[in-house]
Motif scaffolding. Structure first.
Motif, PDB file in Angstrom:
ATOM      1  N   LEU A   1       6.087  -1.557   0.993  1.00 30.29           N
ATOM      2  CA  LEU A   1       5.736  -2.596  -0.107  1.00 30.29           C
ATOM      3  C   LEU A   1       4.673  -3.439   0.082  1.00 30.29           C
ATOM      4  N   THR A   2       3.972  -3.751   1.312  1.00 32.71           N
ATOM      5  CA  THR A   2       2.784  -4.396   1.548  1.00 32.71           C
ATOM      6  C   THR A   2       1.590  -3.507   0.962  1.00 32.71           C
ATOM      7  N   THR A   3       1.561  -2.138   1.318  1.00 32.54           N
ATOM      8  CA  THR A   3       0.321  -1.433   0.661  1.00 32.54           C
ATOM      9  C   THR A   3       0.610  -1.347  -0.710  1.00 32.54           C
ATOM     10  N   MET A   4       1.716  -1.217  -1.338  1.00 33.99           N
ATOM     11  CA  MET A   4       1.609  -1.184  -2.826  1.00 33.99           C
ATOM     12  C   MET A   4       1.305  -2.721  -3.551  1.00 33.99           C
ATOM     13  N   LEU A   5       1.582  -3.556  -2.948  1.00 35.19           N
ATOM     14  CA  LEU A   5       1.627  -4.935  -3.422  1.00 35.19           C
ATOM     15  C   LEU A   5      -0.086  -5.238  -3.314  1.00 35.19           C
ATOM     16  N   LEU A   6      -0.703  -4.685  -2.231  1.00 34.81           N
ATOM     17  CA  LEU A   6      -2.170  -4.890  -2.157  1.00 34.81           C
ATOM     18  C   LEU A   6      -2.851  -4.051  -3.236  1.00 34.81           C
ATOM     19  N   ILE A   7      -2.263  -2.946  -3.502  1.00 29.40           N
ATOM     20  CA  ILE A   7      -2.955  -2.035  -4.520  1.00 29.40           C
ATOM     21  C   ILE A   7      -2.680  -2.502  -5.895  1.00 29.40           C
ATOM     22  N   ILE A   8      -1.629  -3.114  -6.235  1.00 29.33           N
ATOM     23  CA  ILE A   8      -1.257  -3.599  -7.475  1.00 29.33           C
ATOM     24  C   ILE A   8      -2.013  -4.733  -7.734  1.00 29.33           C
TER      25      ILE A   8
END
Length: 458
Positions: free
Chosen positions: A192-199
């Motif tokens: 979720l942390t990685t996805m949030l940074l990407i988005i």
């Protein structure tokens, strides 16, 4: 007219030559013995520099084992410069030296960020830098919960900072090993942390500021709560809606078509499959990290992900591709034609024909680069390599994504050079090519109007 034309060409030259200069400097530094644990070919150092500055993520060597601490620091700096852009970094450098930003330089920044006016552009760049560092800092803090217990305090902090910057800049370069984030496929918080940074980085800084501005008005009760979304600019609405639709569509597609694939998500539980499918859909937005084997994906999944990579993220951020808003605008224009309308309308606004022509030119320029690169790689490589894998690699390069079907290290040097050119074109952006054409516009084209004549189409 002459001044506008000069500024456009000046922006193009600064952007193109600036990125090229950073790439060459980075390749020289990465080629040094102090940067490597073992000797490296200059072409591999150049490829790594290109993929870092172009925030792509395709690699011919494994960064974790190839580069020393000094080499990894160089990688981190190249990724950060590539993500923010040469012009923004140069502006910050001038500000640190207390050098006054001239009107001409403000106009260059305006063209670079597609701002409506040069006024306030320096403040916008400052906000972009501050926002970037703040989000990357938060991402690093969240990563520490995973990396510090696993690698110790010092190494865990370094790993957290590196991967937070790489994720936010959509670079997709890791220093964990040869399998990206596959070891963390079952860690919800990490994913979720990685996805949030990407988005957050892929949605674009202009959307950030628009949302923050409207949130401030809500906080001070200047507008009713139910007006929050409607008060956003049309660009922000299209970017948010299209991003959510593409993420949802990609997640559902991967979930359904990879459900029984034991080499990807087939052996996972239902919830784990959903998480892995969601991550795969998000990372195709030009991020480059992966949690499941990309070479093991079914052919239909690779082709669908290639389409998502070609579309990319939203304008004004760190993402590549033809952009979500371009796709939305072209879709709306087709819908208008089918319905027999004249103007492309969306949410009570009319999109200008000039805006449509720019979007169409962006797609055609990107598609031309994609097709040309794919054909060149096909000509250089043996017939034993599946076509879908080459398409996957080419879409990843021109969209500055970085996902690979384990093909890049196995390609011949000629194909790797083609990929470097595609990454460079993808990072400059098709819009830069559009600005090139706009700079060549003759003043008479603004005033003359030739007789119209129909041609047969379709």
């Amino acid at each position: 007219m002459r001044n506008e034309k000069y500024v456009r060409w000046n922006t193009l030259q600064i952007t193109a030559l600036g990125f090229l200069g950073v790439i060459l400097l980075g390749s020289a530094l990465l080629y040094l013995p102090v940067s490597n644990t073992r000797p490296i070919a200059f072409l591999d150092a150049l490829f790594t520099s290109v993929t870092s500055v172009c925030v792509t993520g395709l690699v011919t060597v494994t960064p974790a084992s190839q580069f020393t601490i000094f080499g990894k620091i160089i990688l981190l700096l190249l990724i950060q410069i590539g993500g923010l852009g040469v012009i923004a970094c140069t502006t910050v450098f001038f500000l640190l030296l207390h050098k006054k930003i001239t009107l001409k330089e403000r106009m260059v920044l305006q063209e670079s960020y597609s701002a409506q006016r040069p006024g306030g552009i320096v403040r916008m760049v400052k906000n972009v830098i501050i926002g970037t560092l703040a989000v990357e800092g938060c991402g690093a803090a969240l990563y520490m919960f995973q990396f510090v217990p696993e690698y110790g305090l010092a190494k865990g902090i370094c790993f957290s900072v590196f991967h937070s910057v790489s994720a936010f800049c959509n670079a997709g370069i890791d220093i964990l090993g040869g399998s990206s984030l596959a070891g963390y496929v079952l860690h919800p918080m990490f994913n979720l942390t990685t996805m949030l940074l990407i988005i957050l980085s892929g949605i674009g800084f202009t959307v950030w500021f628009d949302v923050i501005d409207n949130a401030g008005k809500l906080l001070h009760r200047q507008v009713p709560k139910n007006w929050w979304f409607t008060r956003l600019r049309l660009h922000s609405k299209l970017a948010v809606i299209t991003t959510l639709v593409l993420i949802a569509a990609g997640s559902i597609f991967i979930f359904l078509f990879e459900y029984n694939n034991p080499e990807t998500i087939g052996t996972m539980s239902f919830g784990e499959k959903l998480l892995a499918s969601l991550f795969q859909s998000v990372t195709t937005r030009t991020a480059g990290f992966y949690t499941v084997s990309q070479s093991a994906l079914h052919e239909e999944s690779k082709l669908f992900c290639s389409i998502l990579m070609f579309i990319g993220g939203s304008p004004g951020g760190t993402a590549g591709g033809v952009k979500t808003t371009t796709l939305a605008m072209l879709f709306l224009s087709c819908l208008t034609f089918v319905r027999g309308g004249n103007d492309t309308e969306c949410m009570g606004r009319r999109i200008s024909p000039a805006n449509f022509r720019t979007g169409f030119c962006v797609v055609m320029a990107a598609f031309s680069a994609f097709i040309t690169g794919t054909i060149l790689i096909l000509a250089l490589e043996p017939d034993s390599i599946p076509l879908v894998d080459i398409i996957y690699e080419a879409a990843s390069a021109v969209g500055t994504v970085g996902l690979s079907a384990d093909l890049t290290p196995r390609l011949c040097r000629g194909s790797q050079i083609v990929l470097m050119c595609m990454m460079y074109i993808g990072r400059l952006g098709p819009l830069t090519l559009v600005l090139t054409f706009a700079g060549k516009t003759h003043p008479r084209d603004k005033i003359r109007r030739l007789p119209a004549e129909q041609i047969m189409v379709g």
